[in-house]
Scaffold this active site. Structure first.
Site, PDB file in Angstrom:
ATOM      1  N   LYS A  24      58.236  90.312  52.184  1.00 36.85           N
ATOM      2  CA  LYS A  24      57.826  91.429  50.942  1.00 36.85           C
ATOM      3  C   LYS A  24      58.081  92.373  51.507  1.00 36.85           C
ATOM      4  CE  LYS A  24      53.405  92.511  50.538  1.00 36.85           C
ATOM      5  NZ  LYS A  24      53.243  93.825  50.458  1.00 36.85           N
ATOM      6  N   ASN A  25      57.586  92.709  52.800  1.00 39.22           N
ATOM      7  CA  ASN A  25      57.459  94.167  53.361  1.00 39.22           C
ATOM      8  C   ASN A  25      59.277  94.681  53.945  1.00 39.22           C
ATOM      9  OD1 ASN A  25      54.990  94.257  52.422  1.00 39.22           O
ATOM     10  ND2 ASN A  25      54.053  93.815  54.490  1.00 39.22           N
ATOM     11  N   ARG A  94      51.818 100.113  46.483  1.00 33.82           N
ATOM     12  CA  ARG A  94      52.006 101.137  47.504  1.00 33.82           C
ATOM     13  C   ARG A  94      53.474 101.309  47.664  1.00 33.82           C
ATOM     14  NH1 ARG A  94      49.435 105.049  50.263  1.00 33.82           N
ATOM     15  NH2 ARG A  94      50.609 105.328  52.180  1.00 33.82           N
ATOM     16  N   CYS A 118      46.736  97.824  47.062  1.00 33.91           N
ATOM     17  CA  CYS A 118      45.334  97.288  47.413  1.00 33.91           C
ATOM     18  C   CYS A 118      44.500  98.216  47.785  1.00 33.91           C
ATOM     19  CB  CYS A 118      45.818  96.003  48.508  1.00 33.91           C
ATOM     20  SG  CYS A 118      46.663  94.678  47.795  1.00 33.91           S
ATOM     21  N   ARG A 123      44.440 105.407  51.637  1.00 32.27           N
ATOM     22  CA  ARG A 123      45.974 105.280  51.555  1.00 32.27           C
ATOM     23  C   ARG A 123      46.600 106.730  51.242  1.00 32.27           C
ATOM     24  NH1 ARG A 123      47.793  99.461  50.230  1.00 32.27           N
ATOM     25  NH2 ARG A 123      49.292  99.785  52.025  1.00 32.27           N
ATOM     26  N   PRO A 124      46.245 107.787  51.933  1.00 38.15           N
ATOM     27  CA  PRO A 124      47.028 108.988  51.732  1.00 38.15           C
ATOM     28  C   PRO A 124      48.331 109.038  51.762  1.00 38.15           C
ATOM     29  CG  PRO A 124      45.859 109.068  53.567  1.00 38.15           C
ATOM     30  CD  PRO A 124      45.409 107.812  53.016  1.00 38.15           C
ATOM     31  N   LEU A 127      51.176 111.938  55.529  1.00 35.67           N
ATOM     32  CA  LEU A 127      52.376 111.637  56.839  1.00 35.67           C
ATOM     33  C   LEU A 127      53.788 111.600  55.834  1.00 35.67           C
ATOM     34  CD1 LEU A 127      50.541 109.136  58.931  1.00 35.67           C
ATOM     35  CD2 LEU A 127      50.376 111.610  58.984  1.00 35.67           C
ATOM     36  N   ASP A 306      47.502  93.191  58.633  1.00 31.62           N
ATOM     37  CA  ASP A 306      47.684  92.065  57.487  1.00 31.62           C
ATOM     38  C   ASP A 306      47.327  90.579  57.797  1.00 31.62           C
ATOM     39  OD1 ASP A 306      51.007  93.639  56.344  1.00 31.62           O
ATOM     40  OD2 ASP A 306      48.607  94.143  56.098  1.00 31.62           O
ATOM     41  N   ILE A 328      43.458 100.000  61.537  1.00 33.46           N
ATOM     42  CA  ILE A 328      44.596 100.531  60.792  1.00 33.46           C
ATOM     43  C   ILE A 328      43.748 101.084  59.449  1.00 33.46           C
ATOM     44  CG2 ILE A 328      46.825 100.084  59.634  1.00 33.46           C
ATOM     45  CD1 ILE A 328      46.777 100.227  62.627  1.00 33.46           C
ATOM     46  N   ARG A 398      50.786  88.805  44.384  1.00 36.02           N
ATOM     47  CA  ARG A 398      51.719  90.032  44.802  1.00 36.02           C
ATOM     48  C   ARG A 398      52.611  89.800  45.898  1.00 36.02           C
ATOM     49  NH1 ARG A 398      48.483  95.483  45.749  1.00 36.02           N
ATOM     50  NH2 ARG A 398      50.714  96.021  46.200  1.00 36.02           N
TER      51      ARG A 398
HETATM   52  C1  EPZ Z   1      52.653  98.938  55.111  1.00 34.21           C
HETATM   53  O1  EPZ Z   1      51.449  99.791  54.456  1.00 34.21           O
HETATM   54  C2  EPZ Z   1      52.501  97.385  54.451  1.00 34.21           C
HETATM   55  N1  EPZ Z   1      53.098  97.606  53.054  1.00 34.21           N
HETATM   56  C3  EPZ Z   1      51.282  97.033  54.626  1.00 34.21           C
HETATM   57  O2  EPZ Z   1      51.012  95.599  54.078  1.00 34.21           O
HETATM   58  C4  EPZ Z   1      50.594  97.029  56.144  1.00 34.21           C
HETATM   59  O3  EPZ Z   1      49.195  96.590  56.091  1.00 34.21           O
HETATM   60  C5  EPZ Z   1      51.020  98.355  56.796  1.00 34.21           C
HETATM   61  O4  EPZ Z   1      52.079  98.833  56.559  1.00 34.21           O
HETATM   62  C6  EPZ Z   1      50.398  98.445  58.159  1.00 34.21           C
HETATM   63  O5  EPZ Z   1      51.440  97.694  58.847  1.00 34.21           O
HETATM   64  C7  EPZ Z   1      54.434  97.622  52.802  1.00 34.21           C
HETATM   65  O6  EPZ Z   1      55.030  97.346  53.771  1.00 34.21           O
HETATM   66  C8  EPZ Z   1      54.565  97.573  51.446  1.00 34.21           C
HETATM   67  P1  EPZ Z   1      51.035 102.648  56.798  1.00 34.21           P
HETATM   68  P2  EPZ Z   1      51.768 101.298  54.555  1.00 34.21           P
HETATM   69  O7  EPZ Z   1      51.576 103.847  56.349  1.00 34.21           O
HETATM   70  O8  EPZ Z   1      53.219 101.884  54.766  1.00 34.21           O
HETATM   71  C9  EPZ Z   1      47.401 105.760  57.411  1.00 34.21           C
HETATM   72  C10 EPZ Z   1      50.250  93.837  53.062  1.00 34.21           C
HETATM   73  O9  EPZ Z   1      49.230  93.186  52.851  1.00 34.21           O
HETATM   74  N2  EPZ Z   1      48.366 106.727  56.581  1.00 34.21           N
HETATM   75  O10 EPZ Z   1      51.552 102.157  58.232  1.00 34.21           O
HETATM   76  O11 EPZ Z   1      50.996 102.011  53.390  1.00 34.21           O
HETATM   77  C11 EPZ Z   1      46.983 104.633  56.283  1.00 34.21           C
HETATM   78  O12 EPZ Z   1      45.810 105.280  55.585  1.00 34.21           O
HETATM   79  C12 EPZ Z   1      50.417  95.465  53.017  1.00 34.21           C
HETATM   80  O13 EPZ Z   1      51.635  93.367  52.776  1.00 34.21           O
HETATM   81  C13 EPZ Z   1      47.724 108.168  56.410  1.00 34.21           C
HETATM   82  O14 EPZ Z   1      46.631 108.528  56.628  1.00 34.21           O
HETATM   83  O15 EPZ Z   1      51.063 101.352  55.786  1.00 34.21           O
HETATM   84  C14 EPZ Z   1      46.518 103.555  57.065  1.00 34.21           C
HETATM   85  O16 EPZ Z   1      45.301 103.876  57.594  1.00 34.21           O
HETATM   86  C15 EPZ Z   1      48.810  95.897  53.163  1.00 34.21           C
HETATM   87  N3  EPZ Z   1      48.683 109.143  55.574  1.00 34.21           N
HETATM   88  C16 EPZ Z   1      47.524 103.812  58.365  1.00 34.21           C
HETATM   89  O17 EPZ Z   1      48.134 105.093  58.225  1.00 34.21           O
HETATM   90  C17 EPZ Z   1      49.908 108.618  55.410  1.00 34.21           C
HETATM   91  O18 EPZ Z   1      50.582 109.333  54.806  1.00 34.21           O
HETATM   92  C18 EPZ Z   1      48.622 102.781  58.206  1.00 34.21           C
HETATM   93  O19 EPZ Z   1      49.462 102.891  57.085  1.00 34.21           O
HETATM   94  C19 EPZ Z   1      50.257 107.361  55.625  1.00 34.21           C
HETATM   95  C20 EPZ Z   1      49.463 106.281  56.212  1.00 34.21           C
END
Ligand code: EPZ
Length: 429
Positions: A24-25, A94, A118, A123-124, A127, A306, A328, A398
């Protein structure tokens, strides 16, 4: 109230072998990246999951010609006619945020709502915005994400946190931008390298440097490609933790152990016999699970967030006390109250949970609140004595193509049913 749900009769060990669906990812950023070039992209082993369905609908809205036959999807982005992503679709997942980088990269403009996904945390997208501004993209605050990419050019970007999505968004914006882009502190997840592999096959110039940073040299256009998505390491990890919890011996075929090194090491600490080769991964579970004294989730190559909920489900049956820290997402213990209803002895302590393994899980009616908590409740149901009903299927669908099909193949007594969820099952007190 009738709710579609999964029914599991627990207590049966798992045996057999299984092939894992496409990731998926990896699929979501790869499909979104099709916007960047002309010609037909044919993508095989694309998972049949609802997040992919939403993404395909958004690609069609942008003007792409999309077709699907089983796990093969074709996308032709020769004509992009709309750079506005609709609220009703984008707010459901997302990864809709990746349309920001893809549309800005291709059309130098993008307009989309803030993403959904989810409810595992706030989830801001700060970044993402900060990184794209470094590439010369300007944003107008209109309650939506309105990007003006007329000044898009390559630049050095240092991410304060190795965000998976922000890394992907910069890659999507940079592959067609004039000049070179260097992403420092880039996410190291294998799905990022799979996206780059896909883009390079289309004519992009990206490279992962030895220090983990990603160097991108902008090109003028991308051509067509045929590509097959690699197996989903998180789905594979979910089934490995299912076998740990239920006992038995299963083989995951076609999955290179790469990408699961940390979870496999944890499973060994839990007393599992693991065989990891290039083309398969096998777990032999003695039925007795050792507790994990301490573990914290971390960006790759650390333990993946995850798989945290599936780990909690397995540790609920362990002997001894485990302490798990989620580093995370700030709201990713939502499965805990449901596991407690099944007899798990878990205490939440800020960003940690303390699990007193008790081998006393019993069946109950429970409900998923996010994708991975749903999978964790299925795992708990496999280990529990008696019958469990898991509601909230829309979350599980999903990311899991057909969790009932997969686990039935491994001998689980599990089925999908429409039926009255609440009244049939007396709630254990
Ligand atoms: C990806 O989400 C995955 N989703 C998530 O999988 C996975 O848990 C996550 O990466 C971490 O590995 C997809 O690939 C579609 P991040 P993503 O940006 O990109 C904070 C699943 O179950 N953050 O690495 O949203 C954020 O709040 C899903 O398959 C900011 O603060 O994850 C989190 O605490 C769930 N500002 C941390 O960083 C931002 O602009 C990690 O988020 C972006 C993120």
């Amino acid at each position: 109230m009738t709710l579609k749900h999964i029914t599991i009769t627990g207590g049966k060990p798992l045996y057999g072998q299984i092939k894992i669906q496409g990731s998926k990812n990896a699929a979501l950023p790869i499909l979104t990246s099709c916007i960047l070039g002309n010609g037909v992209c044919r993508i095989d082993n694309c998972p049949c999951i609802s997040d992919v369905d939403v993404t395909l609908r958004m690609l069609k809205t942008a003007g792409c010609r999309v077709s699907r036959g089983g796990s093969t999807v074709t996308v032709d982005a020769s004509q992009i006619t709309c750079c506005e992503v609709p609220e009703n679709e984008a707010s459901r997942i997302r990864s809709s945020i990746l349309f920001l980088g893809a549309l800005t990269g291709r059309c130098r403009t993008a307009s989309l709502p803030f993403p959904g996904g989810c409810a595992i945390g706030e989830r801001p997208v700060n970044l993402h915005i900060g990184a794209l501004e470094k590439l010369g993209v300007c944003f107008e605050d209109t309650g939506r994400l309105e990007a003006d990419g007329r000044g898009l050019r390559g630049a050095r970007v240092t991410l304060p946190f190795p965000s998976v999505g922000a890394t992907e968004n910069v890659i999507l914006a940079a592959v067609l931008a004039p000049g070179k882009t260097l992403i420092q502190n880039a996410a190291l997840e294998p799905e990022i390298d799979e996206l780059c592999e896909f883009l390079n096959l289309r004519g992009a110039r990206t490279v992962r440097k030895p220090d983990g940073s990603i160097l991108i040299e902008g090109v003028r256009t991308l051509g067509p490609v045929r590509y097959s998505i690699k197996p989903d390491r998180i789905v594979a990890g979910t089934y490995l933790f299912a076998a740990a919890a239920a006992g038995g011996k299963i083989r995951i075929c076609g999955l290179p152990a790469a990408g699961l090194e940390n979870p496999l090491a944890v499973l060994k600490k839990m007393g599992m016999k693991i065989t990891a080769e290039n083309s398969f991964c096998e777990i032999d579970s003695p039925g007795i699970i050792r507790a994990v004294p301490y573990l914290e989730t971390a960006p790759y190559p650390g333990f993946p967030t995850d798989l945290q909920s599936p780990l909690l489900a397995a540790l609920s049956e362990a002997r001894g006390e485990s302490l798990i820290r989620e580093r995370i997402f700030e709201n990713r213990f939502r499965v805990v109250p449901e596991l407690i209803r099944m007899g798990a002895k878990i205490k939440e302590e800020k960003d940690c949970v303390r699990i007193c393994g008790s081998q006393s899980l019993h069946g109950a009616s429970v409900a998923a609140t996010d994708l991975r908590s749903g999978a964790a409740l299925v795992i708990a149901g496999l280990a529990a004595r008696g019958a469990t009903k898991v509601g909230g299927l829309e979350y599980i669908e999903r990311g899991y193509e057909n969790i009932c099909r997969d686990l039935s193949l491994l001998g689980a007594e599990i089925s999908l049913s429409d039926g009255v969820l609440a009244e049939e099952m007396p709630r254990k007190v």
